[in-house]
Motif scaffolding. Sequence first.
Motif, PDB file in Angstrom:
ATOM      1  N   HIS A  87       0.925  -0.587   0.268  1.00  0.00           N
ATOM      2  CA  HIS A  87      -0.168  -0.237  -0.224  1.00  0.00           C
ATOM      3  C   HIS A  87       1.031   1.399   0.365  1.00  0.00           C
ATOM      4  O   HIS A  87       2.091   1.318   1.212  1.00  0.00           O
ATOM      5  CB  HIS A  87      -0.813   0.341   1.053  1.00  0.00           C
ATOM      6  N   TRP A  88       0.681   1.909  -1.110  1.00  0.00           N
ATOM      7  CA  TRP A  88       1.287   3.514  -1.125  1.00  0.00           C
ATOM      8  C   TRP A  88       0.538   4.285  -1.119  1.00  0.00           C
ATOM      9  O   TRP A  88      -0.289   4.525  -2.086  1.00  0.00           O
ATOM     10  CB  TRP A  88       2.231   3.627  -2.790  1.00  0.00           C
ATOM     11  N   LYS A  89       0.539   5.117   0.423  1.00  0.00           N
ATOM     12  CA  LYS A  89      -0.292   5.740   0.667  1.00  0.00           C
ATOM     13  C   LYS A  89      -0.281   7.168  -0.165  1.00  0.00           C
ATOM     14  O   LYS A  89      -1.184   7.940  -0.752  1.00  0.00           O
ATOM     15  CB  LYS A  89      -0.168   6.747   1.880  1.00  0.00           C
ATOM     16  N   SER A  90       1.506   7.204  -1.049  1.00  0.00           N
ATOM     17  CA  SER A  90       1.501   8.653  -1.751  1.00  0.00           C
ATOM     18  C   SER A  90       0.669   8.293  -2.542  1.00  0.00           C
ATOM     19  O   SER A  90       0.296   9.164  -3.656  1.00  0.00           O
ATOM     20  CB  SER A  90       3.252   8.991  -1.783  1.00  0.00           C
ATOM     21  N   LEU A  91       0.920   7.710  -3.992  1.00  0.00           N
ATOM     22  CA  LEU A  91       0.221   7.373  -4.664  1.00  0.00           C
ATOM     23  C   LEU A  91      -1.298   7.291  -4.621  1.00  0.00           C
ATOM     24  O   LEU A  91      -1.724   7.101  -5.857  1.00  0.00           O
ATOM     25  CB  LEU A  91       1.236   6.621  -5.652  1.00  0.00           C
ATOM     26  N   ARG A  92      -1.487   6.420  -3.731  1.00  0.00           N
ATOM     27  CA  ARG A  92      -3.296   5.800  -3.780  1.00  0.00           C
ATOM     28  C   ARG A  92      -3.293   4.539  -4.293  1.00  0.00           C
ATOM     29  O   ARG A  92      -4.248   4.238  -5.356  1.00  0.00           O
ATOM     30  CB  ARG A  92      -4.395   6.766  -4.233  1.00  0.00           C
ATOM     31  N   ARG A  93      -2.115   4.089  -4.180  1.00  0.00           N
ATOM     32  CA  ARG A  93      -2.109   3.041  -4.796  1.00  0.00           C
ATOM     33  C   ARG A  93      -1.623   1.237  -3.571  1.00  0.00           C
ATOM     34  O   ARG A  93      -1.378   1.342  -2.826  1.00  0.00           O
ATOM     35  CB  ARG A  93      -0.946   2.729  -5.690  1.00  0.00           C
ATOM     36  N   GLN A  94      -2.545   0.679  -4.220  1.00  0.00           N
ATOM     37  CA  GLN A  94      -2.442  -0.860  -3.532  1.00  0.00           C
ATOM     38  C   GLN A  94      -2.231  -2.304  -4.037  1.00  0.00           C
ATOM     39  O   GLN A  94      -2.954  -2.123  -5.824  1.00  0.00           O
ATOM     40  CB  GLN A  94      -3.812  -1.350  -3.114  1.00  0.00           C
ATOM     41  N   PHE A 173      -3.961  -4.817  -8.884  1.00  0.00           N
ATOM     42  CA  PHE A 173      -3.918  -3.671  -8.482  1.00  0.00           C
ATOM     43  C   PHE A 173      -5.252  -2.453  -8.874  1.00  0.00           C
ATOM     44  O   PHE A 173      -6.359  -2.658  -9.228  1.00  0.00           O
ATOM     45  CB  PHE A 173      -3.066  -3.549 -10.349  1.00  0.00           C
ATOM     46  N   TRP A 174      -5.482  -1.884  -7.919  1.00  0.00           N
ATOM     47  CA  TRP A 174      -6.176  -1.324  -6.423  1.00  0.00           C
ATOM     48  C   TRP A 174      -5.427  -0.255  -7.229  1.00  0.00           C
ATOM     49  O   TRP A 174      -4.539   0.767  -6.940  1.00  0.00           O
ATOM     50  CB  TRP A 174      -6.455  -1.338  -5.657  1.00  0.00           C
ATOM     51  N   HIS A 175      -6.104   1.050  -7.642  1.00  0.00           N
ATOM     52  CA  HIS A 175      -5.555   2.881  -7.797  1.00  0.00           C
ATOM     53  C   HIS A 175      -6.916   3.700  -7.627  1.00  0.00           C
ATOM     54  O   HIS A 175      -8.532   2.803  -8.317  1.00  0.00           O
ATOM     55  CB  HIS A 175      -5.514   2.873  -9.380  1.00  0.00           C
ATOM     56  N   ASP A 176      -6.762   4.605  -6.285  1.00  0.00           N
ATOM     57  CA  ASP A 176      -7.925   5.241  -5.501  1.00  0.00           C
ATOM     58  C   ASP A 176      -8.233   6.396  -7.157  1.00  0.00           C
ATOM     59  O   ASP A 176      -7.788   6.784  -7.311  1.00  0.00           O
ATOM     60  CB  ASP A 176      -7.278   6.060  -4.482  1.00  0.00           C
ATOM     61  N   ARG A 177      -9.687   5.909  -7.163  1.00  0.00           N
ATOM     62  CA  ARG A 177     -10.410   7.083  -7.822  1.00  0.00           C
ATOM     63  C   ARG A 177     -11.788   7.609  -6.961  1.00  0.00           C
ATOM     64  O   ARG A 177     -12.467   8.019  -5.664  1.00  0.00           O
ATOM     65  CB  ARG A 177     -11.099   6.518  -9.086  1.00  0.00           C
ATOM     66  N   PRO A 178     -11.249   9.767  -7.075  1.00  0.00           N
ATOM     67  CA  PRO A 178     -13.160   9.804  -6.991  1.00  0.00           C
ATOM     68  C   PRO A 178     -14.120   9.518  -6.318  1.00  0.00           C
ATOM     69  O   PRO A 178     -15.041   8.646  -7.254  1.00  0.00           O
ATOM     70  CB  PRO A 178     -13.386  11.239  -8.137  1.00  0.00           C
ATOM     71  N   PHE A 179     -14.601   9.583  -5.474  1.00  0.00           N
ATOM     72  CA  PHE A 179     -15.960   8.986  -5.262  1.00  0.00           C
ATOM     73  C   PHE A 179     -16.050   7.484  -4.739  1.00  0.00           C
ATOM     74  O   PHE A 179     -16.856   6.899  -4.886  1.00  0.00           O
ATOM     75  CB  PHE A 179     -17.051   9.432  -5.898  1.00  0.00           C
ATOM     76  N   GLU A 193       2.387 -21.707 -13.509  1.00  0.00           N
ATOM     77  CA  GLU A 193       2.524 -22.157 -14.942  1.00  0.00           C
ATOM     78  C   GLU A 193       1.871 -21.592 -15.680  1.00  0.00           C
ATOM     79  O   GLU A 193       2.433 -21.744 -16.749  1.00  0.00           O
ATOM     80  CB  GLU A 193       3.099 -23.594 -14.730  1.00  0.00           C
ATOM     81  N   SER A 194       0.220 -21.645 -15.105  1.00  0.00           N
ATOM     82  CA  SER A 194      -0.889 -21.409 -15.926  1.00  0.00           C
ATOM     83  C   SER A 194      -0.675 -20.029 -17.140  1.00  0.00           C
ATOM     84  O   SER A 194      -0.042 -18.947 -16.592  1.00  0.00           O
ATOM     85  CB  SER A 194      -1.915 -22.379 -15.484  1.00  0.00           C
ATOM     86  N   PRO A 195      -1.921 -20.096 -18.003  1.00  0.00           N
ATOM     87  CA  PRO A 195      -1.469 -18.302 -18.504  1.00  0.00           C
ATOM     88  C   PRO A 195      -2.093 -18.146 -17.667  1.00  0.00           C
ATOM     89  O   PRO A 195      -3.379 -17.972 -16.534  1.00  0.00           O
ATOM     90  CB  PRO A 195      -2.072 -18.768 -19.879  1.00  0.00           C
ATOM     91  N   TRP A 196      -2.124 -16.233 -17.764  1.00  0.00           N
ATOM     92  CA  TRP A 196      -2.947 -15.435 -16.936  1.00  0.00           C
ATOM     93  C   TRP A 196      -4.130 -14.820 -17.735  1.00  0.00           C
ATOM     94  O   TRP A 196      -4.346 -14.415 -19.408  1.00  0.00           O
ATOM     95  CB  TRP A 196      -2.286 -14.006 -16.998  1.00  0.00           C
ATOM     96  N   THR A 197      -5.018 -15.059 -16.654  1.00  0.00           N
ATOM     97  CA  THR A 197      -6.490 -13.942 -17.103  1.00  0.00           C
ATOM     98  C   THR A 197      -6.948 -13.130 -16.441  1.00  0.00           C
ATOM     99  O   THR A 197      -6.145 -12.644 -15.503  1.00  0.00           O
ATOM    100  CB  THR A 197      -7.473 -15.064 -16.757  1.00  0.00           C
ATOM    101  N   ILE A 198      -6.909 -11.729 -17.588  1.00  0.00           N
ATOM    102  CA  ILE A 198      -7.336 -10.512 -16.507  1.00  0.00           C
ATOM    103  C   ILE A 198      -8.742 -10.277 -17.030  1.00  0.00           C
ATOM    104  O   ILE A 198     -10.139 -10.316 -17.776  1.00  0.00           O
ATOM    105  CB  ILE A 198      -6.374  -9.426 -17.778  1.00  0.00           C
ATOM    106  N   GLN A 199      -9.220  -9.844 -15.609  1.00  0.00           N
ATOM    107  CA  GLN A 199     -10.409  -8.777 -15.746  1.00  0.00           C
ATOM    108  C   GLN A 199     -10.055  -6.746 -14.684  1.00  0.00           C
ATOM    109  O   GLN A 199      -9.989  -7.324 -13.800  1.00  0.00           O
ATOM    110  CB  GLN A 199     -10.667 -10.181 -15.128  1.00  0.00           C
ATOM    111  N   LYS A 200     -11.824  -6.957 -14.915  1.00  0.00           N
ATOM    112  CA  LYS A 200     -11.396  -5.478 -13.798  1.00  0.00           C
ATOM    113  C   LYS A 200     -12.688  -6.333 -12.966  1.00  0.00           C
ATOM    114  O   LYS A 200     -13.713  -6.766 -13.293  1.00  0.00           O
ATOM    115  CB  LYS A 200     -11.586  -4.356 -15.234  1.00  0.00           C
ATOM    116  N   PHE A 201     -12.881  -5.255 -12.110  1.00  0.00           N
ATOM    117  CA  PHE A 201     -13.668  -5.411 -10.982  1.00  0.00           C
ATOM    118  C   PHE A 201     -14.326  -4.055 -10.565  1.00  0.00           C
ATOM    119  O   PHE A 201     -13.423  -3.067 -10.536  1.00  0.00           O
ATOM    120  CB  PHE A 201     -12.853  -5.796  -9.527  1.00  0.00           C
ATOM    121  N   TYR A 202     -15.743  -4.407  -9.907  1.00  0.00           N
ATOM    122  CA  TYR A 202     -16.037  -3.518  -9.586  1.00  0.00           C
ATOM    123  C   TYR A 202     -15.243  -2.900  -8.215  1.00  0.00           C
ATOM    124  O   TYR A 202     -14.758  -4.036  -7.510  1.00  0.00           O
ATOM    125  CB  TYR A 202     -17.141  -3.575  -9.091  1.00  0.00           C
ATOM    126  N   PRO A 203     -15.488  -1.760  -8.526  1.00  0.00           N
ATOM    127  CA  PRO A 203     -14.950  -1.306  -6.913  1.00  0.00           C
ATOM    128  C   PRO A 203     -15.213  -2.223  -5.586  1.00  0.00           C
ATOM    129  O   PRO A 203     -15.796  -2.026  -5.056  1.00  0.00           O
ATOM    130  CB  PRO A 203     -15.616   0.413  -6.251  1.00  0.00           C
TER     131      PRO A 203
END
Length: 203
Positions: A87-94, A173-179, A193-203
């Motif tokens: 958690h990087w508070k200065s960047l609002r990222r986790q 990867f979590w990035h803070d956004r307004p509201f 060893e498996s390939p990655w799947t990629i998906q976006k999640f609701y906040p």
Amino acid sequence: MSENNDDFTAATEPFRLFADWLQDATQSELNDPNALALATVDESGMPNVRMVLLKGFDETGFVFYTNYESQKGREILSSHKAAMCFHWKSLRRQIRIRGIVEKVSDEEADAYYRSRPRGSRIGAWASKQSRPLESRFALEKAVAEYTARFAIGEIPRPDYWSGFRIRPTYIEFWHDRPFRLHDRLIFQRATPESPWTIQKFYP
């Protein structure tokens, strides 16, 4: 910063994105941008969490070092599973990571151990990590004894002190956004060893 929202959305593998975010953190965090919360579980199923420092990473996983006889060492050796959170508070990222844990090689552990300050190498011998300490004096006495024992020459790495590598099956990867409408980008795979799947999640 090296990462904008378009790059975040377009990421196709997690390690490059992690490297970019860690690089940003080294420029913005006042202390220990490589600090992470490490979660393990004991034999009863109760979780434990504590802060440790990331000491290396590549596409095989994320490495930290510890006493294998410590609480976290024993729990990891029992389950071979762990989770970590940056958690990087200065960047609002986790970043959250879960995966299978393996020991690093003796050669890798030896190389890192030799890079540590001499006092930290002495401390690895003197500390019976996670076990009861009768007094501060007892610890200081052990440090003095091992300092005298290894007064000349190299200090060998104790057999019980080494590293673990978390081989991730989940990276978020979590990035803070307004509201509170945050960005969450998830990389998942069935095994390391498996390939990655990629998906976006609701906040």
